[in-house]
Design a protein around this motif. Structure first.
Motif, mmCIF file in Angstrom:
data_model
loop_
_atom_site.group_PDB
_atom_site.id
_atom_site.type_symbol
_atom_site.label_atom_id
_atom_site.label_comp_id
_atom_site.label_asym_id
_atom_site.label_seq_id
_atom_site.Cartn_x
_atom_site.Cartn_y
_atom_site.Cartn_z
ATOM 1 N N ARG A 71 -18.518 46.777 -10.615
ATOM 2 C CA ARG A 71 -17.195 46.703 -9.959
ATOM 3 C C ARG A 71 -17.360 46.269 -8.491
ATOM 4 N NH1 ARG A 71 -14.268 50.260 -6.743
ATOM 5 N NH2 ARG A 71 -12.002 50.050 -6.895
ATOM 6 N N ALA A 72 -18.314 46.913 -7.827
ATOM 7 C CA ALA A 72 -18.531 46.602 -6.400
ATOM 8 C C ALA A 72 -18.959 45.141 -6.237
ATOM 9 C CB ALA A 72 -19.579 47.545 -5.821
ATOM 10 N N LYS A 73 -19.796 44.678 -7.191
ATOM 11 C CA LYS A 73 -20.285 43.300 -7.107
ATOM 12 C C LYS A 73 -19.128 42.307 -7.294
ATOM 13 C CE LYS A 73 -24.192 42.189 -9.177
ATOM 14 N NZ LYS A 73 -25.414 41.393 -9.302
ATOM 15 N N GLN A 74 -18.256 42.584 -8.280
ATOM 16 C CA GLN A 74 -17.124 41.677 -8.537
ATOM 17 C C GLN A 74 -16.208 41.590 -7.311
ATOM 18 O OE1 GLN A 74 -15.655 43.627 -12.094
ATOM 19 N NE2 GLN A 74 -15.992 41.771 -13.280
ATOM 20 N N ILE A 75 -15.955 42.761 -6.724
ATOM 21 C CA ILE A 75 -15.052 42.789 -5.568
ATOM 22 C C ILE A 75 -15.668 42.027 -4.396
ATOM 23 C CG2 ILE A 75 -13.967 44.297 -3.848
ATOM 24 C CD1 ILE A 75 -13.660 46.410 -6.059
ATOM 25 N N LEU A 76 -16.960 42.261 -4.174
ATOM 26 C CA LEU A 76 -17.615 41.600 -3.041
ATOM 27 C C LEU A 76 -17.646 40.078 -3.236
ATOM 28 C CD1 LEU A 76 -19.059 41.885 -0.324
ATOM 29 C CD2 LEU A 76 -21.209 42.191 -1.556
ATOM 30 N N LEU A 77 -17.949 39.664 -4.491
ATOM 31 C CA LEU A 77 -17.968 38.222 -4.775
ATOM 32 C C LEU A 77 -16.614 37.587 -4.496
ATOM 33 C CD1 LEU A 77 -19.882 37.615 -8.125
ATOM 34 C CD2 LEU A 77 -20.252 36.455 -5.952
ATOM 35 N N ALA A 78 -15.555 38.278 -4.958
ATOM 36 C CA ALA A 78 -14.200 37.729 -4.767
ATOM 37 C C ALA A 78 -13.887 37.625 -3.280
ATOM 38 C CB ALA A 78 -13.171 38.618 -5.473
ATOM 39 N N LYS A 79 -14.289 38.638 -2.532
ATOM 40 C CA LYS A 79 -14.010 38.639 -1.088
ATOM 41 C C LYS A 79 -14.732 37.472 -0.401
ATOM 42 C CE LYS A 79 -14.572 41.363 3.117
ATOM 43 N NZ LYS A 79 -14.922 40.243 3.972
ATOM 44 N N ILE A 80 -15.997 37.295 -0.759
ATOM 45 C CA ILE A 80 -16.765 36.230 -0.102
ATOM 46 C C ILE A 80 -16.171 34.855 -0.446
ATOM 47 C CG2 ILE A 80 -19.046 35.150 0.076
ATOM 48 C CD1 ILE A 80 -20.220 37.963 -0.490
ATOM 49 N N GLN A 81 -15.739 34.711 -1.709
ATOM 50 C CA GLN A 81 -15.100 33.429 -2.079
ATOM 51 C C GLN A 81 -13.831 33.214 -1.265
ATOM 52 O OE1 GLN A 81 -14.574 33.499 -6.313
ATOM 53 N NE2 GLN A 81 -16.629 32.747 -6.694
#
Ligand code: FAQ
Length: 317
Positions: A71-81
């Motif tokens: 979950r944390a990884k998905q959120i971080l990826l979306a934020k960076i994009q």
């Protein structure tokens, strides 16, 4: 009347019309006449803003592979994009002023153009990802909400869109900090340590104090800036102190005190020597950030070539 007098009279009329529009609060569009100094001021600010968004992907990208859950990884990826997307809106807004993307990238890579001080610090552990979202995005929002009313329309439109996404970013960071603050003693210590390291550089993001801000006079005259560096910094402090209290963390400033008369917090001295070192290329990660940008830009040349070939092919069909 000679030619020069006619040209000067024309210019003066255009300038008067421009100043009037700005004073009336009308937006300036790319097709409108604008003084050269206004155009240059905007190119400087918008391109530096765009560079900040893109360079800002690096300290966070560092943690994608080490996020503590899917979950944390998905959120971080979306934020960076999202941050990459913000960079693109801003580069596009800047291109409407007559500068090319290549020139802007060259100015960044040669050190001629600045980017935000904050992205020259290291993200040492997962709590730093929380601190970046909470404090860095939190500071960015305060500044960008104000810039939604900036006089140059493409910049203002980009800000409206960006602000919507930034509030999600701030919340994801605050959630990480809140979780860690109420976790094990080690986790809560990590959260406090991250706050200690990111607090002061976040305050520096708003730029020098009002009396020491050389760009502010023009920025106000042309309604590029609507609030001063100190007004925005104060807004951020007042908001964030309360958020820290809610999750049981302590702001690392012994001089922080509620001022009943002014109805805001007084705060301690900011280390402007550190700020000047960092924005002039001597921060802990400046070299690393620019080297990485250069390497990835070179490696990505084939993508730009392919996109250009596709554009030419579809144009000719
Ligand atoms: N860092 O006279 P002023 C984000 C420079 S976005 C570096 O006060 P001005 C999202 C300034 O350029 C963060 N340099 O200048 C995200 C000038 O030097 P110059 C970026 C700074 O323009 C989150 C000199 O000092 N946001 O974080 C800084 O009126 C997480 C004198 O300063 C923006 O760029 C600084 N902090 O006011 C992404 C907002 N402060 O150019 C990824 C738009 C000052 O003459 C992850 N920009 N300097 O060589 C602005 O609002 C303004 O440009 C200020 C500076 C407020 C930054």
């Amino acid at each position: 009347m000679n030619d020069t007098t006619t040209i000067n009279a024309k210019e003066e009329a255009l300038l008067a019309r421009f100043e009037e529009k700005v004073q009336n609060g009308d937006a300036i569009e790319p097709r409108d006449w604008m003084p050269e100094k206004y155009r240059k001021h905007l190119i400087r600010q918008i391109s530096q803003h765009a560079h900040s968004e893109v360079i800002g992907m690096q300290p966070e990208g560092n943690w994608v592979t080490r996020a503590p859950s899917l979950r944390a990884k998905q959120i971080l990826l979306a934020k960076i994009q999202d941050e990459g997307g913000h960079g693109l809106y801003l580069y596009s807004a800047c291109e409407t002023l007559g500068i090319s993307r290549e020139e802007m990238i060259e100015q960044l890579q040669s050190g001629k153009a600045k980017y935000s001080n904050i992205f020259n610090y290291q993200t040492l552990n997962w709590a730093d990802i929380g601190a970046v979202g909470w404090l860095v995005d939190g500071a960015a929002i305060v500044n960008q909400v104000s810039l939604q009313r900036t006089s140059y329309a493409p910049y203002s439109r980009a800000m409206v869109r960006i602000c919507k996404e930034e509030s999600f970013h701030q919340r994801q960071g605050y959630e990480i900090m809140a979780e860690m603050a109420k976790g094990t003693p080690e986790q809560s210590e990590m959260a406090q340590d991250a706050l200690n390291r990111w607090w002061w550089p976040s305050l520096m993001m708003f730029g020098p104090h009002d009396g020491d801000s050389p760009r502010s006079a023009d920025a106000f005259r042309w309604k590029i800036k609507r609030q001063t560096n100190d007004e925005l910094r104060q807004k951020f402090i007042d908001k964030t102190v309360q958020q820290a209290e809610v999750i049981g963390l302590t702001i690392p400033d012994p001089d922080l005190k509620w001022n009943e008369e002014k109805q805001c917090y007084d705060y301690g001295k900011i280390n402007w020597e550190e700020f000047n070192q960092v924005i002039n290329g001597n921060g802990p990660c400046n070299k690393q950030r620019i080297d990485h940008h250069k390497r990835v830009h070179t490696e990505g040349a084939w993508v730009r070539e392919a996109a250009e070939a596709y554009r030419l092919k579809t144009q000719n069909n």
